[in-house]
Design an enzyme around this catalytic site. Sequence first.
Site, PDB file in Angstrom:
ATOM      1  N   THR A  28       0.851  -1.201   0.000  1.00  0.00           N
ATOM      2  CA  THR A  28       0.000   0.000   0.000  1.00  0.00           C
ATOM      3  C   THR A  28       0.881   1.243   0.000  1.00  0.00           C
ATOM      4  OG1 THR A  28      -1.797  -1.154   1.111  1.00  0.00           O
ATOM      5  CG2 THR A  28      -1.749   1.242   1.357  1.00  0.00           C
ATOM      6  N   GLY A  99       0.727   5.126   5.374  1.00  0.00           N
ATOM      7  CA  GLY A  99      -0.562   5.059   4.678  1.00  0.00           C
ATOM      8  C   GLY A  99      -1.645   4.411   5.524  1.00  0.00           C
ATOM      9  N   GLU A 105      -0.342  -5.031   6.278  1.00  0.00           N
ATOM     10  CA  GLU A 105       0.980  -5.134   5.644  1.00  0.00           C
ATOM     11  C   GLU A 105       1.876  -6.107   6.411  1.00  0.00           C
ATOM     12  OE1 GLU A 105       1.375  -0.723   3.575  1.00  0.00           O
ATOM     13  OE2 GLU A 105       2.071  -0.979   5.614  1.00  0.00           O
TER      14      GLU A 105
END
Length: 234
Positions: A28, A99, A105
């Site tokens: 991302t 982000g 993640e």
Amino acid sequence: MTADEMKRAAAAAALEFVQPGMRLGLGTGSTASWFVRLLGEKVAAGLDVVGVPTSEATRDLALSLGIRIISLDDVADLDITVDGADEFDPAFNMIKGGGGALLREKIVASSSRRMIVITDESKRVQHLGAFPLPIEVVTFAAGTTLRAIADVARANGLSGTLAFRQTKSGDRFVTDQGNWIVDASFRQILDPKALAASLLWIPGVVETGLFVGLASVIVVGSPDGITVIDKPVK
Ligand code: 5RP
């Protein structure tokens, strides 16, 4: 070369790690989105891969490009994850989560045989911490969790502003998992592993943006070109 051109170049270099049939973790952020867009071109040209996105934004982007999405639950592991970073140090410790996608993640990177990190030169630091450390917290008793984070920081010799992340419109930022993010401006984190471990003892902390021991390769875009750095041998 602009920062965006360096990010694109790093993303293009990471495509070299992709082989037909691979299961990919899709990161991302602006650098990772370059990778997804370039991967989409390859998929349109016939490359057969599947991806696990690390955010709703990446899921939407990947689907719009025709990249097949699978659930992480349906596979034993992933071949590689390609993702960006907010900072990385010489020992391959990283801060991620600028982000707001740090939790997914980390789950996706931890399920991957290799994590390929794509960055531009501005992310390279001697010690982590100039970039505020994102810490994902549950919304229940978030004030109590904030105080506990301050205590843990003190015990680790750290101080600095702790702030709940806000959106541009001034609302509290909510992660894809429905949690909040505390951005901790510690300035210099000398022992990322110890700090991550002690923050995770706080019940309201879900995950931190300290990624320790996860990256296998860091691809750095700079005005001089691309550098591919392998994880240092201990
Ligand atoms: C998102 C992340 C990103 O990878 C990180 O913030 C880097 O973003 P960008 O590539 O836009 O600089 O961790 O949670």
